[in-house]
Design an enzyme around this catalytic site. Structure first.
Site, PDB file in Angstrom:
ATOM      1  N   HIS A 170      -9.039   3.012   4.158  1.00  0.00           N
ATOM      2  CA  HIS A 170     -10.464   2.963   4.490  1.00  0.00           C
ATOM      3  C   HIS A 170     -11.227   4.014   3.689  1.00  0.00           C
ATOM      4  O   HIS A 170     -12.305   3.754   3.144  1.00  0.00           O
ATOM      5  CB  HIS A 170     -10.660   3.249   5.976  1.00  0.00           C
ATOM      6  CG  HIS A 170     -10.301   2.114   6.886  1.00  0.00           C
ATOM      7  ND1 HIS A 170     -10.863   0.869   6.788  1.00  0.00           N
ATOM      8  CD2 HIS A 170      -9.449   2.059   7.952  1.00  0.00           C
ATOM      9  CE1 HIS A 170     -10.376   0.077   7.741  1.00  0.00           C
ATOM     10  NE2 HIS A 170      -9.515   0.781   8.448  1.00  0.00           N
ATOM     11  N   GLU A 213     -10.823  -3.679   6.404  1.00  0.00           N
ATOM     12  CA  GLU A 213      -9.448  -3.681   6.886  1.00  0.00           C
ATOM     13  C   GLU A 213      -8.477  -4.170   5.819  1.00  0.00           C
ATOM     14  O   GLU A 213      -7.310  -3.768   5.800  1.00  0.00           O
ATOM     15  CB  GLU A 213      -9.325  -4.535   8.146  1.00  0.00           C
ATOM     16  CG  GLU A 213     -10.007  -3.953   9.373  1.00  0.00           C
ATOM     17  CD  GLU A 213      -9.483  -2.574   9.765  1.00  0.00           C
ATOM     18  OE1 GLU A 213      -8.298  -2.288   9.489  1.00  0.00           O
ATOM     19  OE2 GLU A 213     -10.256  -1.797  10.333  1.00  0.00           O
ATOM     20  N   HIS A 254      -3.045   4.074   6.311  1.00  0.00           N
ATOM     21  CA  HIS A 254      -4.031   3.077   6.755  1.00  0.00           C
ATOM     22  C   HIS A 254      -5.446   3.643   6.683  1.00  0.00           C
ATOM     23  O   HIS A 254      -6.349   3.039   6.079  1.00  0.00           O
ATOM     24  CB  HIS A 254      -3.703   2.654   8.189  1.00  0.00           C
ATOM     25  CG  HIS A 254      -4.648   1.648   8.764  1.00  0.00           C
ATOM     26  ND1 HIS A 254      -4.377   0.299   8.783  1.00  0.00           N
ATOM     27  CD2 HIS A 254      -5.872   1.789   9.349  1.00  0.00           C
ATOM     28  CE1 HIS A 254      -5.391  -0.350   9.333  1.00  0.00           C
ATOM     29  NE2 HIS A 254      -6.306   0.534   9.703  1.00  0.00           N
ATOM     30  N   GLU A 255      -5.643   4.803   7.283  1.00  0.00           N
ATOM     31  CA  GLU A 255      -6.994   5.385   7.284  1.00  0.00           C
ATOM     32  C   GLU A 255      -7.403   5.832   5.882  1.00  0.00           C
ATOM     33  O   GLU A 255      -8.577   5.780   5.522  1.00  0.00           O
ATOM     34  CB  GLU A 255      -7.060   6.554   8.269  1.00  0.00           C
ATOM     35  CG  GLU A 255      -6.726   6.198   9.710  1.00  0.00           C
ATOM     36  CD  GLU A 255      -7.539   5.050  10.274  1.00  0.00           C
ATOM     37  OE1 GLU A 255      -8.667   4.799   9.774  1.00  0.00           O
ATOM     38  OE2 GLU A 255      -7.064   4.386  11.213  1.00  0.00           O
TER      39      GLU A 255
END
Length: 517
Positions: free
Chosen positions: A284, A310, A280-281
Site C-alpha cells: 500500500h 489491494e 502487505h502494508e
C-alpha cells in the site's frame, strides 16, 4: 480557455489551478484528522478517546463544509468549462472531483460528524472488546455504526439516480470500488468459490505438509522489527518519507505527500505474521509514495479505488513475498536475523512453510488459497447487516455458523471470529470485497509484468525489485484516478478483470507444492 496543463503536471494559473487550490486546502485539513486518527490507533492514552472523538468529528465537519461548499462548486463549474481533452489528467481531475462533490453533497454535515464521532469511539471499544473476547460489549457500538451507515447509503442513493433501484449496500461499495455493484462482485466471488473449494479439499487430502514447527519458535520482537523494516525497504518503501509502528490491526495511512505510515502487530512465536503484514502494508505504502505528489489533494494524485490499492498490497505480499525466488534471496537474511531459531532451516523449508495451506481463524494471517473465503464470508454478512436481514445482536452467532459451514470448525471465541477485524468499527462497510478483487487484479498484473519484464524469477532471486516497481509505477501509480479501476486494470493487463488468472496461479503454485499436478 487558459493554457492547458501538461499531461500530468498541474497548472499554475486558470480555473483548474483555482480548483486545485481548494482541493489541496481541504486535503490538508483532512490530513490533520488522519494524523489524529493514526495517533488514536498507535499512541493515544486510554483516557483520551472521548476527546479524540470530538476532535475528529469537528475536523470531519469542517472538511465536509469545504468539500461541499459553493466555492468548490463554482470552481468546478469554471474548470468544467475549459474543455480539457478527455484522456488528459486535467479532464480526469475535473470529472472525478465532480463525482466526489456530488456524492458528498448527498450527506448532511450532521451525519458526517456523527459517523466520525461514533466510529472513533467504536474503534477504541473494539480494541478492548477484542482483548476481552466480549462481543456483547461491542454490540451497542456496532449497532450505532450500522444505523449510521444505513443512513449514509439511503442519502447517497437518494441523490444518485444510478443507485436508486439497487441494494442499499451498493451505495457503500461504490465509495471503495467506483462503478462496482454487489451483483457483479457476487458473480466474481461465485467463480472464485467454485474454483477454490476443490483446491482446498485437494490440499487437505494430500500427504504433503511443511514443517510447521519452524513458525512456533521464539522470535524476539526487536529482531522481527528489524527484519520487517529491511523487507519493506528492499521492496522500495521509503522510510525517509514514512515509518513503521504497532497497532491492534495492521494498516497503512498517508498523512501527506511525503508522510506514509505503516503499522503491524507482532507474535513472538511466529515472525511470519508481522513480516507478511509489513509486506502487505508496504505494498500500500509503495503505491502511495508512487502517486504524483504535485497533484496532492486532487484525483490525479489519489489511488484508483480500493481494489487497485489491494492489488498492490497483495502483489507485493504474495506474488513477490511468498514466491520461491524471493526466499532464495531473503532466506539468508532470515537466518541472520534469527540464527538460533532458523539454524539448519533451508530456503526451500522457509518457502514451503510460509505457503502452508490450512483453514485458519484470522483473515490477515490466512494463506493465499483460503484468504478469499474469509472475504466471501464478510461480504455476505455485511450485505445482510445493511439490508436488515441480519440483526446486529445475531452477528457473532451467524458468523460462527457460516464460518463452520465454510471452513469446517467454529471460532473458539468472538476475538477469533466477528471481532477480529477493525473495519466495521471504523465504518468501512463495503470495503471487504476489494480484498478479493485486489487478488484478482494482482494476478492479472503479475502475468502482464512477467510478459513485459522478462525473467522476474531471476530478478527476485537477485533482490532486484526495481524493474517490477518501475513497471507498476508506469502502469498504475502515475495515473492516480485518471481511469476507472476496471479500465486501469484492462490498460495494464490487456483484458477486463476476470478471476481466471488468479485461479490458474493458485492451482499451479499449490498443485506443485502439494503434489496435485
Amino acid at each position: 480557455m487558459s493554457s492547458s496543463p501538461t499531461d500530468f503536471g498541474p497548472p499554475t494559473s486558470g480555473p483548474l489551478a483555482d480548483l486545485l487550490a481548494l482541493l489541496k486546502d481541504a486535503a490538508t485539513l483532512k490530513t490533520a484528522a488522519d494524523t489524529l486518527a493514526w495517533d488514536e490507533q498507535t499512541y493515544l492514552p486510554d483516557r483520551g478517546g472521548d476527546f479524540r472523538a470530538d476532535q475528529l468529528a469537528a475536523l470531519a465537519g469542517l472538511t465536509h463544509d469545504r468539500l461541499t461548499g459553493p466555492a468548490l462548486n463554482d470552481a468546478l463549474l469554471a474548470a468544467e468549462g475549459e474543455g480539457f481533452p478527455d484522456d488528459s489528467a486535467a479532464a480526469a481531475c475535473v470529472r472525478e472531483a465532480r463525482r466526489d462533490f456530488d456524492r458528498r453533497t448527498t450527506l448532511p454535515r450532521q451525519l458526517v460528524e456523527e459517523l466520525s464521532r461514533v466510529t472513533t469511539l467504536a474503534q477504541r471499544n473494539w480494541a478492548e472488546a477484542r482483548k476481552a473476547a466480549d462481543f456483547a460489549a461491542f454490540r451497542p457500538h456496532l449497532s450505532a455504526v450500522v444505523k449510521l451507515k444505513r443512513e449514509e447509503a439511503a442519502a447517497v442513493a437518494a441523490g444518485r439516480t444510478d443507485l436508486a433501484d439497487r441494494p442499499a449496500y451498493d451505495a457503500l461499495l461504490d465509495d471503495y470500488e467506483p462503478g462496482a455493484s454487489s451483483e457483479q462482485v457476487a458473480a466474481v466471488f461465485a467463480e472464485l468459490r467454485d474454483g477454490l473449494v476443490p483446491l482446498v479439499h485437494g490440499i487437505a487430502e494430500s500427504n504433503v505438509s511443511p514443517d510447521r514447527s519452524i513458525l512456533s519458535r521464539n522470535y524476539p520482537i526487536a529482531a522481527q522489527d528489524a527484519f520487517c523494516r529491511s523487507g519493506a525497504e528492499e521492496l522500495g518503501f521509503d522510510f525517509e518519507a514514512g515509518r513503521l509502528d504497532t497497532a491492534a490491526h495492521p494498516f497503512c495511512t498517508t498523512l501527506g505527500p511525503a508522510d506514509c505510515r505503516l503499522t503491524t502487530r507482532y507474535n513472538v512465536n511466529d515472525f511470519s505474521q508481522s513480516y507478511f503484514g509489513v509486506l502487505h502494508e508496504a505494498g500500500h505504502g509503495i503505491y502511495e509514495q508512487g502517486l504524483p505528489a504535485e497533484w496532492f489533494g486532487a484525483p490525479p494524485g489519489e489511488a484508483c479505488g480500493l481494489g487497485v490499492h489491494e492489488s498492490q498490497s497483495r502483489l507485493w505480499e504474495n506474488f513477490v513475498g511468498r514466491s520461491a525466488p524471493y526466499w532464495k534471496h531473503v532466506g539468508p537474511q532470515a537466518r541472520a536475523a534469527f540464527p538460533e531459531q532458523l539454524e539448519n532451516v533451508s530456503d526451500d523449508d522457509l518457502y514451503r512453510v510460509v505457503n502452508d495451506v490450512r483453514p485458519t481463524l484470522i483473515r490477515v494471517e490466512a494463506d493465499e488459497v483460503t484468504y478469499n473465503l474469509h472475504v466471501l464470508l464478510r461480504f455476505e454478512l455485511e450485505q445482510a447487516l445493511i439490508s436488515g436481514d441480519l440483526p446486529v445482536a445475531d452477528v457473532s452467532d451467524v458468523w460462527d455458523e457460516k464460518f463452520d459451514a465454510m471452513f469446517g470448525f467454529r471460532p473458539p471465541s468472538p476475538a477469533d471470529g466477528c471481532l477480529q477485524d477493525i473495519h466495521w468499527a471504523a465504518g468501512l462497510i463495503g470495503y471487504f470485497p476489494t480484498y478479493a478483487l485486489g487478488n484478482v487484479y494482482a494476478a492479472m498484473l503479475w502475468n502482464a509484468a512477467q510478459k513485459e519484464l522478462g525473467d522476474l524469477d531471476d530478478q527476485l532471486a537477485g533482490g532486484n525489485f526495481a524493474p517490477l516497481r518501475g513497471w507498476l509505477t508506469d502502469k498504475i501509480y502515475r495515473h492516480g484516478r485518471r481511469y476507472a479501476p476496471t479500465d486501469l486494470i484492462e490498460r495494464a493487463a490487456g483484458s477486463p478483470p476476470v478471476p481466471g488468472p488468479l485461479l490458474t496461479h493458485l492451482r499451479e503454485k499449490y498443485g506443485a507444492l502439494y503434489g496435485l499436478n
